[in-house]
Design a protein around this motif. Structure first.
Motif, short mmCIF file in Angstrom:
data_model
loop_
_atom_site.label_atom_id
_atom_site.label_comp_id
_atom_site.label_asym_id
_atom_site.label_seq_id
_atom_site.Cartn_x
_atom_site.Cartn_y
_atom_site.Cartn_z
N ILE A 74 0.81 -1.22 0.59
CA ILE A 74 0.08 0.24 -0.12
C ILE A 74 1.13 1.51 -0.14
CG2 ILE A 74 -1.82 0.93 0.98
CD1 ILE A 74 -2.34 -1.55 2.39
N GLY A 75 1.26 1.90 -0.80
CA GLY A 75 1.81 2.66 -1.26
C GLY A 75 0.65 4.33 -1.06
N GLY A 76 1.52 5.58 -1.02
CA GLY A 76 1.14 6.96 -1.35
C GLY A 76 -0.04 6.83 -2.18
N GLY A 77 0.62 6.55 -4.10
CA GLY A 77 -0.20 7.05 -4.98
C GLY A 77 -0.90 5.57 -5.21
N SER A 78 -0.44 4.77 -5.21
CA SER A 78 -0.54 3.61 -5.53
C SER A 78 -0.47 2.14 -4.85
CB SER A 78 -0.08 2.74 -6.86
OG SER A 78 1.31 2.48 -6.72
N THR A 79 -1.48 0.80 -5.17
CA THR A 79 -1.28 -0.35 -4.02
C THR A 79 -1.28 -1.62 -5.24
OG1 THR A 79 -2.80 0.79 -2.22
CG2 THR A 79 -2.55 -1.62 -2.63
N GLU A 80 -0.07 -1.84 -5.18
CA GLU A 80 -0.02 -3.10 -5.86
C GLU A 80 -0.45 -4.58 -4.50
OE1 GLU A 80 1.42 -0.13 -7.59
OE2 GLU A 80 2.91 -0.35 -5.73
N LEU A 81 -0.70 -5.60 -5.77
CA LEU A 81 -1.30 -7.04 -5.42
C LEU A 81 -0.89 -7.62 -6.61
CD1 LEU A 81 -3.61 -4.49 -4.36
CD2 LEU A 81 -5.12 -6.82 -3.78
N VAL A 82 -0.09 -8.85 -5.88
CA VAL A 82 0.69 -9.78 -5.92
C VAL A 82 0.18 -11.38 -5.77
CG1 VAL A 82 2.44 -10.68 -7.53
CG2 VAL A 82 2.80 -9.08 -6.87
N TRP A 83 -0.55 -12.13 -6.76
CA TRP A 83 -1.35 -13.64 -6.35
C TRP A 83 0.27 -14.59 -7.20
CZ3 TRP A 83 -5.58 -13.86 -3.24
CH2 TRP A 83 -6.97 -15.07 -2.95
N ILE A 84 0.06 -15.50 -6.83
CA ILE A 84 1.77 -16.53 -6.32
C ILE A 84 0.95 -17.47 -6.11
CG2 ILE A 84 4.00 -16.96 -6.33
CD1 ILE A 84 4.38 -14.05 -5.35
N ASP A 85 1.06 -18.28 -6.44
CA ASP A 85 0.71 -19.58 -6.74
C ASP A 85 2.36 -20.89 -6.21
OD1 ASP A 85 0.60 -22.52 -6.60
OD2 ASP A 85 -1.30 -22.22 -7.64
N LEU A 86 2.46 -21.48 -4.94
CA LEU A 86 3.90 -22.16 -5.22
C LEU A 86 3.55 -23.37 -4.71
CD1 LEU A 86 4.73 -18.52 -2.12
CD2 LEU A 86 6.24 -19.93 -4.33
N ARG A 87 2.80 -24.03 -5.01
CA ARG A 87 2.04 -25.40 -5.00
C ARG A 87 3.42 -26.17 -5.76
NH1 ARG A 87 -3.97 -25.62 -6.72
NH2 ARG A 87 -3.20 -24.22 -8.19
N ASP A 88 4.16 -25.35 -6.51
CA ASP A 88 4.84 -26.21 -7.61
C ASP A 88 5.70 -26.55 -6.86
OD1 ASP A 88 2.90 -28.29 -9.23
OD2 ASP A 88 2.99 -26.79 -11.13
N VAL A 89 6.43 -25.53 -5.89
CA VAL A 89 7.73 -25.51 -5.50
C VAL A 89 7.31 -26.26 -4.10
CG1 VAL A 89 9.43 -23.61 -4.62
CG2 VAL A 89 7.67 -23.23 -6.13
N GLU A 90 9.09 -26.66 -3.71
CA GLU A 90 9.65 -27.69 -2.71
C GLU A 90 9.23 -26.82 -1.24
OE1 GLU A 90 9.93 -31.01 -1.52
OE2 GLU A 90 9.18 -31.59 -3.81
N PRO A 91 8.80 -27.24 -0.42
CA PRO A 91 8.39 -26.01 0.76
C PRO A 91 10.07 -25.49 1.44
CG PRO A 91 7.32 -27.89 1.09
CD PRO A 91 7.52 -28.30 -0.11
N ALA A 92 10.82 -26.50 1.08
CA ALA A 92 11.98 -25.87 2.03
C ALA A 92 12.63 -24.64 0.90
CB ALA A 92 13.63 -26.56 2.05
N ASP A 93 12.30 -24.34 -0.73
CA ASP A 93 12.41 -23.46 -1.77
C ASP A 93 11.19 -22.26 -1.86
OD1 ASP A 93 14.70 -22.78 -3.40
OD2 ASP A 93 13.34 -23.92 -5.33
N ARG A 94 10.65 -22.52 -0.63
CA ARG A 94 9.56 -21.21 -1.51
C ARG A 94 10.05 -19.79 -1.25
NH1 ARG A 94 4.74 -25.39 0.86
NH2 ARG A 94 4.65 -25.92 -0.88
N PRO A 95 10.98 -19.39 -0.07
CA PRO A 95 11.05 -17.89 0.01
C PRO A 95 12.54 -17.69 -1.40
CG PRO A 95 11.13 -18.97 1.88
CD PRO A 95 11.19 -20.50 1.01
#
Length: 374
Positions: A163-184
């Motif tokens: 949530i910025g001053g002039g705009s708000t960015e939203l990003v939806w990411i699917d991580l189901r195909d990523v091994e849990p330890a590698d998600r970050p």
């Protein structure tokens, strides 16, 4: 206004006490990142340490660059002058530390203003700083990678909100195909593009840059005197701008493997209010998990206080009180649209993303050592 979208398909807190240097670093390894937003000018100077970085010096000042932009379509002479004065302080800090590696960016106000190119020439003439205007997609990517250390290893669907001053960015990411330890680490790999694909990669379902932030949304309803009515109208207006965001139109459901990470002065201020902090403490806020009920309780308290009470509340701070309700309207809308029990609070954003991106590119930061939240 139509939200900016990708082909084919613009934080640190308000009342914060910024981090500063306590030791003398090796100046040859220093990096700088500057975020010139609609409301604030903020900079970090840091050096890489393993998979993270250590902040050496910082700067944050509300310059209200976008004041009057909504009505005129131009940056005012007074706003530009205030901003140049802040940038001159930044230049002196960069010179004092001998920083050679830096990225200095401007976001929504400069993207929208008709006279932004003239303003950049003014900055170069008065300060010598190479400030550049970045696209909304790059702003969103940088905000996302800054939050990588806060991604839970259990998360399969992730929504990052800046949530910025002039705009708000939203990003939806699917991580189901990523091994849990590698998600970050998969989140960090999005730094160059949201179009990555293949086994083991994070997949960006959709992203959107809504041209409403805490300053622009407040300005749209500045003539509404009734405080609760103004809050309701701001919430309604923001939700209307989500109609082209795929997870909104498809009714994406939140479950226990869904995580929202919120980064902005609004989110950190709400967290500080929840904790009752009269003096901001980043170590207590960054990474905090707040329930929806706790967020709603804080926002109801803000409404009960009214404008005068919010102005006097030390948890909100003098620099944030005029913007907190527009930010709260955005935050509460998102928590209602995708009902989930918790929000992860991030005291990080564009500046941190800029630092991560520079350091990874130069090979001085090792994302392989990055660990998420268990």
């Amino acid at each position: 206004m139509t939200p900016k979208r990708p082909a084919g398909a613009d934080a640190f807190p308000g009342p914060a006490v910024e981090r500063s240097a306590t030791r003398q670093p090796d100046e040859s390894s220093l990096y700088a990142a500057l975020d010139l937003g609609t409301n604030s000018c903020r900079m970090l100077i840091a050096r890489p340490t393993g998979s993270q970085f250590q902040v050496i010096d910082s700067f944050s000042k509300p310059v209200q660059l976008g004041l009057g932009l909504e009505a005129s379509g131009r940056l005012s002479r007074q706003s530009m002058t205030r901003t140049v004065h802040a940038l001159q302080v930044c230049r002196r800090k960069l010179e004092t530390h001998g920083v050679q590696r830096m990225r200095l960016v401007a976001t929504e106000a400069c993207r929208r203003a008709r006279n932004s190119r003239d303003f950049l020439r003014m900055i170069r003439r008065e300060t010598g700083l190479p400030v550049e205007i970045i696209a909304a997609e790059e702003e969103a990517r940088l905000a996302v990678i800054s939050c990588a250390p806060l991604v839970s290893l259990r998360t399969e669907q992730l929504l990052v909100v800046d949530i910025g001053g002039g705009s708000t960015e939203l990003v939806w990411i699917d991580l189901r195909d990523v091994e849990p330890a590698d998600r970050p680490r998969a989140i960090m790999r999005l730094a160059d593009s949201f179009a990555r694909s293949g086994p083991g990669e994070a997949r960006v379902v959709d992203w959107i840059s809504v041209p409403l932030g805490v300053a622009t949304l407040r300005d749209q309803f500045d003539d509404v005197e009734d405080d609760p009515a103004r809050f309701a109208l701001m919430s309604w207006q923001f939700e209307q701008m989500l109609e082209n965001f795929t997870p909104y139109t498809t009714g994406a459901r939140a479950d226990d493997k869904f995580q929202i990470i919120g980064t902005s002065g609004t989110v950190t201020t709400v967290a500080a209010s929840h904790l009752g902090l009269k003096r901001y403490d980043r170590t207590k806020v960054d990474g905090l998990s707040m329930t929806t009920a706790q967020i709603d309780r804080v926002i109801r308290n803000y409404l009960d206080l009214g404008p005068d009470g919010r102005r006097a509340d030390p948890r909100i701070g003098r620099e944030r009180h005029a913007l907190i309700m527009s930010g709260a309207a955005i935050l509460q809308t998102l928590m209602r649209v995708w009902p989930t029990n918790r929000l992860s609070v991030a005291d990080r954003g564009l500046r941190e993303g800029l630092l991560y991106a520079q350091m990874v590119r130069d090979g001085v930061l090792t994302p392989e050592g990055l660990r998420g939240v268990a």
